[in-house]
Scaffold this motif. Sequence first.
Motif, short mmCIF file in Angstrom:
data_model
loop_
_atom_site.label_atom_id
_atom_site.label_comp_id
_atom_site.label_asym_id
_atom_site.label_seq_id
_atom_site.Cartn_x
_atom_site.Cartn_y
_atom_site.Cartn_z
N GLY A 1 39.31 45.71 21.64
CA GLY A 1 39.91 45.73 22.97
C GLY A 1 40.91 44.59 23.12
O GLY A 1 40.73 43.52 22.56
N VAL A 2 41.98 44.86 23.85
CA VAL A 2 42.99 43.86 24.14
C VAL A 2 43.23 43.86 25.64
O VAL A 2 43.38 44.92 26.25
N ARG A 3 43.28 42.68 26.23
CA ARG A 3 43.51 42.58 27.67
C ARG A 3 44.68 41.63 27.91
O ARG A 3 44.73 40.54 27.36
N VAL A 4 45.61 42.08 28.74
CA VAL A 4 46.76 41.27 29.11
C VAL A 4 46.60 40.89 30.58
O VAL A 4 46.43 41.74 31.44
N ILE A 5 46.67 39.59 30.85
CA ILE A 5 46.55 39.09 32.22
C ILE A 5 47.84 38.34 32.56
O ILE A 5 48.11 37.29 31.98
N PRO A 6 48.65 38.88 33.48
CA PRO A 6 49.90 38.21 33.81
C PRO A 6 49.66 36.93 34.62
O PRO A 6 48.69 36.82 35.36
N THR A 7 50.56 35.94 34.45
CA THR A 7 50.43 34.70 35.22
C THR A 7 50.85 34.91 36.66
O THR A 7 50.33 34.28 37.56
N ARG A 8 51.81 35.80 36.88
CA ARG A 8 52.19 36.18 38.24
C ARG A 8 51.63 37.57 38.49
O ARG A 8 51.82 38.46 37.68
N ASP A 9 50.97 37.73 39.57
CA ASP A 9 50.29 39.00 39.86
C ASP A 9 51.29 40.04 40.36
O ASP A 9 51.31 40.43 41.51
N THR A 10 52.17 40.50 39.44
CA THR A 10 53.17 41.48 39.83
C THR A 10 52.64 42.91 39.73
O THR A 10 53.03 43.77 40.48
N GLU A 11 51.77 43.14 38.79
CA GLU A 11 51.15 44.45 38.60
C GLU A 11 49.72 44.23 38.12
O GLU A 11 49.40 43.16 37.61
N PRO A 12 48.87 45.21 38.27
CA PRO A 12 47.51 45.04 37.77
C PRO A 12 47.50 44.75 36.26
O PRO A 12 48.43 45.09 35.56
#
Length: 110
Positions: free
Chosen positions: A37-48
């Motif tokens: 599994g790979v999870r991407v978490i943006p630093t700015r909450d622009t999209e889920p």
Amino acid sequence: MSIDGQVASEQDVQLSQGQNRVTISPTVTGEGFHPIGVRVIPTRDTEPAITSASVRGGKPKPRVLIIEEREREGASIQDTLKKTQMSVDIRPPEALGTLPRLNDYAASCS
């Protein structure tokens, strides 16, 4: 990144707008299928957050048989193969008749 439900690595990456390519090199232990599994978490909450998972089959390290007439004759190729994560066995020519499973080897060198 997770392998078999366990966190295997974490890494911060800088992404540009548009398509990005990030290379990861997971190490899977044991043969068979392992969920990765790979999870991407943006630093700015622009999209889920984007989550994706795939299944990969684990394969054993390739085994190579080196047949040498004189001791250490195949040392240089053995060192090179081991650097590429291959499993290397060295035998004299007379031992070939006693090796029960030559099919276990991906290659042989003499």
